[in-house]
Design a protein around this motif. Sequence first.
Motif, PDB file in Angstrom:
ATOM      1  N   MET A 145       1.026  -1.267  -0.032  1.00  0.00           N
ATOM      2  CA  MET A 145       0.038   0.104   0.025  1.00  0.00           C
ATOM      3  C   MET A 145       0.892   1.153  -0.050  1.00  0.00           C
ATOM      4  O   MET A 145       1.761   1.381   0.875  1.00  0.00           O
ATOM      5  CB  MET A 145      -0.824   0.084   1.292  1.00  0.00           C
ATOM      6  CG  MET A 145      -1.830   1.045   1.403  1.00  0.00           C
ATOM      7  SD  MET A 145      -2.849   1.138   2.934  1.00  0.00           S
ATOM      8  CE  MET A 145      -3.667  -0.409   2.692  1.00  0.00           C
ATOM      9  N   ASN A 146       0.512   2.296  -0.855  1.00  0.00           N
ATOM     10  CA  ASN A 146       1.446   3.516  -0.842  1.00  0.00           C
ATOM     11  C   ASN A 146       1.048   4.480   0.187  1.00  0.00           C
ATOM     12  O   ASN A 146      -0.195   4.163   0.707  1.00  0.00           O
ATOM     13  CB  ASN A 146       1.446   3.935  -2.183  1.00  0.00           C
ATOM     14  CG  ASN A 146       0.193   4.598  -2.746  1.00  0.00           C
ATOM     15  OD1 ASN A 146      -0.555   4.953  -1.891  1.00  0.00           O
ATOM     16  ND2 ASN A 146      -0.255   4.481  -4.140  1.00  0.00           N
ATOM     17  N   LYS A 147       1.618   5.596   0.372  1.00  0.00           N
ATOM     18  CA  LYS A 147       1.507   6.543   1.137  1.00  0.00           C
ATOM     19  C   LYS A 147       0.057   7.232   0.948  1.00  0.00           C
ATOM     20  O   LYS A 147      -0.644   7.067   2.369  1.00  0.00           O
ATOM     21  CB  LYS A 147       2.387   7.659   1.352  1.00  0.00           C
ATOM     22  CG  LYS A 147       2.404   8.457   2.263  1.00  0.00           C
ATOM     23  CD  LYS A 147       3.498   9.599   2.255  1.00  0.00           C
ATOM     24  CE  LYS A 147       3.657  10.572   3.390  1.00  0.00           C
ATOM     25  NZ  LYS A 147       4.563  11.585   3.352  1.00  0.00           N
ATOM     26  N   LYS A 173       0.752   2.343  12.123  1.00  0.00           N
ATOM     27  CA  LYS A 173       1.416   1.613  11.145  1.00  0.00           C
ATOM     28  C   LYS A 173       1.892   2.600   9.975  1.00  0.00           C
ATOM     29  O   LYS A 173       2.997   2.216   9.265  1.00  0.00           O
ATOM     30  CB  LYS A 173       0.783   0.474  10.221  1.00  0.00           C
ATOM     31  CG  LYS A 173       0.992  -0.294   8.994  1.00  0.00           C
ATOM     32  CD  LYS A 173       0.154  -1.318   8.754  1.00  0.00           C
ATOM     33  CE  LYS A 173       0.807  -2.294   7.469  1.00  0.00           C
ATOM     34  NZ  LYS A 173       1.891  -1.967   6.956  1.00  0.00           N
ATOM     35  N   PHE A 174       1.226   3.402   9.835  1.00  0.00           N
ATOM     36  CA  PHE A 174       1.627   4.622   8.629  1.00  0.00           C
ATOM     37  C   PHE A 174       2.988   5.202   9.191  1.00  0.00           C
ATOM     38  O   PHE A 174       3.757   5.534   8.611  1.00  0.00           O
ATOM     39  CB  PHE A 174       0.396   5.894   8.755  1.00  0.00           C
ATOM     40  CG  PHE A 174       0.762   6.740   7.675  1.00  0.00           C
ATOM     41  CD1 PHE A 174       0.567   6.596   6.391  1.00  0.00           C
ATOM     42  CD2 PHE A 174       1.192   7.778   8.242  1.00  0.00           C
ATOM     43  CE1 PHE A 174       0.761   7.617   5.462  1.00  0.00           C
ATOM     44  CE2 PHE A 174       1.543   9.096   7.363  1.00  0.00           C
ATOM     45  CZ  PHE A 174       1.550   8.946   6.300  1.00  0.00           C
ATOM     46  N   MET A 180      -7.168   5.326   3.709  1.00  0.00           N
ATOM     47  CA  MET A 180      -7.704   4.458   4.706  1.00  0.00           C
ATOM     48  C   MET A 180      -7.895   5.086   6.009  1.00  0.00           C
ATOM     49  O   MET A 180      -8.814   4.917   6.837  1.00  0.00           O
ATOM     50  CB  MET A 180      -6.763   2.778   4.865  1.00  0.00           C
ATOM     51  CG  MET A 180      -7.349   2.053   5.576  1.00  0.00           C
ATOM     52  SD  MET A 180      -6.238   0.537   5.607  1.00  0.00           S
ATOM     53  CE  MET A 180      -4.721   1.145   6.461  1.00  0.00           C
ATOM     54  N   GLU A 201      -2.511   5.852  -0.419  1.00  0.00           N
ATOM     55  CA  GLU A 201      -3.582   4.766  -0.165  1.00  0.00           C
ATOM     56  C   GLU A 201      -3.844   4.516   1.430  1.00  0.00           C
ATOM     57  O   GLU A 201      -4.884   4.472   1.898  1.00  0.00           O
ATOM     58  CB  GLU A 201      -3.491   3.544  -0.951  1.00  0.00           C
ATOM     59  CG  GLU A 201      -3.244   3.416  -2.287  1.00  0.00           C
ATOM     60  CD  GLU A 201      -2.916   2.273  -2.941  1.00  0.00           C
ATOM     61  OE1 GLU A 201      -3.321   1.833  -4.051  1.00  0.00           O
ATOM     62  OE2 GLU A 201      -1.884   1.688  -2.276  1.00  0.00           O
ATOM     63  N   HIS A 202      -2.803   4.589   1.876  1.00  0.00           N
ATOM     64  CA  HIS A 202      -2.646   4.645   3.435  1.00  0.00           C
ATOM     65  C   HIS A 202      -3.474   5.802   3.978  1.00  0.00           C
ATOM     66  O   HIS A 202      -4.171   5.176   5.128  1.00  0.00           O
ATOM     67  CB  HIS A 202      -1.243   4.212   3.988  1.00  0.00           C
ATOM     68  CG  HIS A 202      -1.420   3.650   5.309  1.00  0.00           C
ATOM     69  ND1 HIS A 202      -0.909   2.472   5.648  1.00  0.00           N
ATOM     70  CD2 HIS A 202      -1.887   3.913   6.690  1.00  0.00           C
ATOM     71  CE1 HIS A 202      -0.826   2.179   6.543  1.00  0.00           C
ATOM     72  NE2 HIS A 202      -1.407   2.961   7.379  1.00  0.00           N
ATOM     73  N   ASP A 239      -3.831   1.747  12.286  1.00  0.00           N
ATOM     74  CA  ASP A 239      -3.643   2.074  11.138  1.00  0.00           C
ATOM     75  C   ASP A 239      -2.471   3.341  11.288  1.00  0.00           C
ATOM     76  O   ASP A 239      -1.761   3.632  10.280  1.00  0.00           O
ATOM     77  CB  ASP A 239      -4.807   2.521  10.395  1.00  0.00           C
ATOM     78  CG  ASP A 239      -5.378   1.335  10.029  1.00  0.00           C
ATOM     79  OD1 ASP A 239      -4.990   0.127   9.808  1.00  0.00           O
ATOM     80  OD2 ASP A 239      -6.703   1.412   9.487  1.00  0.00           O
ATOM     81  N   ASP A 296       5.953   3.053   8.597  1.00  0.00           N
ATOM     82  CA  ASP A 296       5.980   2.664   7.244  1.00  0.00           C
ATOM     83  C   ASP A 296       6.604   3.959   6.624  1.00  0.00           C
ATOM     84  O   ASP A 296       7.506   3.742   5.877  1.00  0.00           O
ATOM     85  CB  ASP A 296       4.942   2.144   6.428  1.00  0.00           C
ATOM     86  CG  ASP A 296       4.500   0.835   6.940  1.00  0.00           C
ATOM     87  OD1 ASP A 296       5.339   0.227   7.609  1.00  0.00           O
ATOM     88  OD2 ASP A 296       3.189   0.501   6.690  1.00  0.00           O
TER      89      ASP A 296
END
Length: 111
Positions: free
Chosen positions: A1-3, A105-106, A9, A5-6, A102, A109
């Motif tokens: 998942m790219n930035k 995680k972002f 979300m 998209e994250h 989420d 990542d």
Amino acid sequence: MNKQEHLNMIKEDFLNAQKVLLAIGDETRQSILLVLMGTDCQTGLRVGEITEQTHLSRPAVSHHLKILREAGVILMRKEGTKNFYYINVRTKFELLKTLVLDIEKFMKDFY
């Protein structure tokens, strides 16, 4: 998942959790929740009992209980003419957990 998209979300997570965040963000509602958490989940408390323990007016307690109910944080059980309020153990607090996970995680990542 790219930035992006994250981020989309996480934006969706915020939208899903918005009612719960607004409901529990108020200090008065937090005190009501703490009172309810101190009771048996299945028994619950009546407005008068919550009023006594929070030192709020009856109309104020009723107002805040309505907001908490609409957000799905608490439930009400009727016994004849009596209403008992208690914490919803299957509440939407799971939405908050998803939001926080989420975001974590972002951050892990992308930062």
